[in-house]
Design a protein around this motif. Structure first.
Motif, PDB file in Angstrom:
ATOM      1  N   UNK A 147       0.836  -1.208   0.000  1.00  0.00           N
ATOM      2  CA  UNK A 147       0.000   0.000   0.000  1.00  0.00           C
ATOM      3  C   UNK A 147       0.868   1.254   0.000  1.00  0.00           C
ATOM      4  N   UNK A 148       1.998   1.189   0.691  1.00  0.00           N
ATOM      5  CA  UNK A 148       2.893   2.352   0.735  1.00  0.00           C
ATOM      6  C   UNK A 148       3.527   2.594  -0.641  1.00  0.00           C
ATOM      7  N   UNK A 149       3.918   1.520  -1.296  1.00  0.00           N
ATOM      8  CA  UNK A 149       4.470   1.647  -2.657  1.00  0.00           C
ATOM      9  C   UNK A 149       3.402   2.246  -3.577  1.00  0.00           C
ATOM     10  N   UNK A 150       2.160   1.769  -3.421  1.00  0.00           N
ATOM     11  CA  UNK A 150       1.070   2.283  -4.266  1.00  0.00           C
ATOM     12  C   UNK A 150       0.838   3.778  -4.033  1.00  0.00           C
ATOM     13  N   UNK A 151       1.163   4.261  -2.845  1.00  0.00           N
ATOM     14  CA  UNK A 151       1.041   5.699  -2.565  1.00  0.00           C
ATOM     15  C   UNK A 151       2.220   6.498  -3.112  1.00  0.00           C
ATOM     16  N   UNK A 152       3.189   5.781  -3.676  1.00  0.00           N
ATOM     17  CA  UNK A 152       4.372   6.478  -4.195  1.00  0.00           C
ATOM     18  C   UNK A 152       5.428   6.731  -3.132  1.00  0.00           C
ATOM     19  N   UNK A 153       5.300   6.069  -1.970  1.00  0.00           N
ATOM     20  CA  UNK A 153       6.304   6.243  -0.915  1.00  0.00           C
ATOM     21  C   UNK A 153       7.542   5.407  -1.245  1.00  0.00           C
ATOM     22  N   UNK A 154       8.665   5.841  -0.726  1.00  0.00           N
ATOM     23  CA  UNK A 154       9.888   5.040  -0.857  1.00  0.00           C
ATOM     24  C   UNK A 154       9.933   4.079   0.321  1.00  0.00           C
ATOM     25  N   UNK A 155       9.883   2.795   0.025  1.00  0.00           N
ATOM     26  CA  UNK A 155       9.749   1.785   1.081  1.00  0.00           C
ATOM     27  C   UNK A 155      10.983   0.892   1.129  1.00  0.00           C
ATOM     28  N   UNK A 156      11.500   0.696   2.330  1.00  0.00           N
ATOM     29  CA  UNK A 156      12.575  -0.272   2.542  1.00  0.00           C
ATOM     30  C   UNK A 156      12.039  -1.374   3.436  1.00  0.00           C
ATOM     31  N   UNK A 157      12.220  -2.634   3.032  1.00  0.00           N
ATOM     32  CA  UNK A 157      11.862  -3.728   3.940  1.00  0.00           C
ATOM     33  C   UNK A 157      13.143  -4.336   4.498  1.00  0.00           C
TER      34      UNK A 157
END
Ligand SMILES: NC(=O)c1ccc[n+]([C@@H]2O[C@H](COP(=O)([O-])OP(=O)(O)OC[C@H]3O[C@@H](n4cnc5c(N)ncnc54)[C@H](OP(=O)(O)O)[C@@H]3O)[C@@H](O)[C@H]2O)c1
Length: 329
Positions: free
Chosen positions: A15-25
């Motif tokens: 969902x964060x990626x879909x919002x255009x956020x930069x996500x690190x797992x």
């Protein structure tokens, strides 16, 4: 995102990626990460396991840890100075409330005793409460405790809704625990994820029960929808709670989601107060959408639901099912 490759964490990361956020797992690498994220590897249960987090700064942290609280303590301590004014979101559970949990319990209901330094992971309620305390120790009022209830939806690795879907897909007489009008409370993992991200973006801290309002659906609506989306080959045979128990079918595990009405467990799981989360923007999609999308996901992955190794198998064995079908309705 600490975790982010299984059920809940994955939904949050997607969902964060879909919002255009930069996500690190950050994870060990045992499950494939979702598309579009950056990956850091490490083992939180080993001494220098967090080294890959380096010196980087973050806007927010989301942590789904459900093992010994010490892992949350170590991560929260390390990240506390590196998140600006951002929050530490800990995906907790309504299991932290001290049993018996009254119907209508809100976030002020007493919780179990626990320690943020615990190295034990045996008692789930203590583990989750210890995780909350660990996050609060490091982040203070920037710690957000997301006390989820029953979580279902695409990607479920606990085997509750997948069991009902696969059983109704097989067709024939399926024992259904009554009454059909029994109100249920749960959260679609994608609604949970959206709420988490909106709350993080607003810098919300504190404690929230995050699950649908009581009666968002009923047992009848849930199971009839399972029958419909899987092709209509199953016939639901409703049995009274007394018959279910007399047949030796286990509530919750043998008959996933279901708990006997008028029991303390039912009051705990299906009658909680969620007005705080609703006031903070929680939106819950219709049960039809959750069930249909979960079935579509199950079919896409070949009809074998992933199962967490640390949770009991769900569903009725053949003998118990036959015994229950033979009981009076
Ligand atoms: N299901 C429900 O109905 C329910 C209800 C209330 C609350 N909850 C809460 O919801 C959350 C479920 O989260 P989840 O589905 O995302 O699964 P999770 O079990 O919390 O997290 C698994 C993730 O952690 C990573 N991981 C596991 N061990 C690790 C280690 N030693 N070091 C680093 N990373 C490690 C895994 O990565 P890899 O395996 O890829 O390495 C995976 O990404 C839990 O907090 C649970 O308490 C669930």
């Amino acid at each position: 995102m600490l975790g982010g490759t299984e059920f809940v964490g994955r939904a949050v990361a997607e969902a964060a990626v879909a919002r255009g956020w930069q996500v690190t797992v950050f994870h060990r690498g045992r499950h494939a990460p979702p598309p579009g994220v950056r990956v850091l590897r490490g083992d939180r249960s080993s001494g220098d396991g967090l080294a890959a987090l380096g010196q980087q700064e973050w806007d927010a942290v989301v942590d789904t840890w459900s093992g010994a609280p010490r892992a949350v303590r170590d991560a929260a301590r390390l990240l506390a100075g590196r998140c600006g004014a951002g929050p530490y979101v800990y995906i907790s559970s309504r299991s932290v409330y001290a049993e018996p949990v009254a119907a209508g319990a809100d976030e002020t209901f007493p919780v179990v005793d626990a320690s943020p330094h615990d190295t034990e992971a045996e008692d789930y309620a203590r583990v989750k409460r210890g995780g909350e305390l660990a996050a609060a120790d490091a982040f203070g009022d920037r710690a957000l405790f997301v006390r989820a209830g029953l979580i279902i939806g695409p990607g479920e690795n606990v085997g509750r809704l997948p069991w009902w879907l696969l059983r109704t897909a097989r067709g024939g007489d399926v024992p259904a625990p009554g009454p059909p009008g029994l109100p249920l409370q749960y959260i679609d993992v994608r609604d949970l994820a959206e709420w988490v991200l909106s709350a993080a973006a607003r810098g919300l801290g504190g404690t929230y029960n995050v699950v649908s309002p009581p009666g968002h659906t009923t047992t009848g609506e849930l199971l009839r929808t399972c029958v419909e989306v899987t092709g209509g080959r199953a016939r639901l045979c409703w049995r009274t709670p007394e018959s279910v128990l007399a047949a030796g079918a286990e509530p919750w595990t043998g008959l996933p989601v279901w708990l006997p009405p008028d029991s303390a467990d039912y009051d705990h799981m299906h009658r909680s107060d969620v007005s705080r989360a609703l006031a903070a923007g929680l939106r819950c999609r219709p049960v039809e959408e959750t069930v249909a999308d979960t079935w579509e996901w199950l079919r896409r992955i070949g009809g074998r639901a992933p199962m967490r190794a640390d949770r009991p198998l769900k569903g009725l064995d053949e003998e118990t099912e036959a015994r229950l079908l033979a009981m009076p309705d």
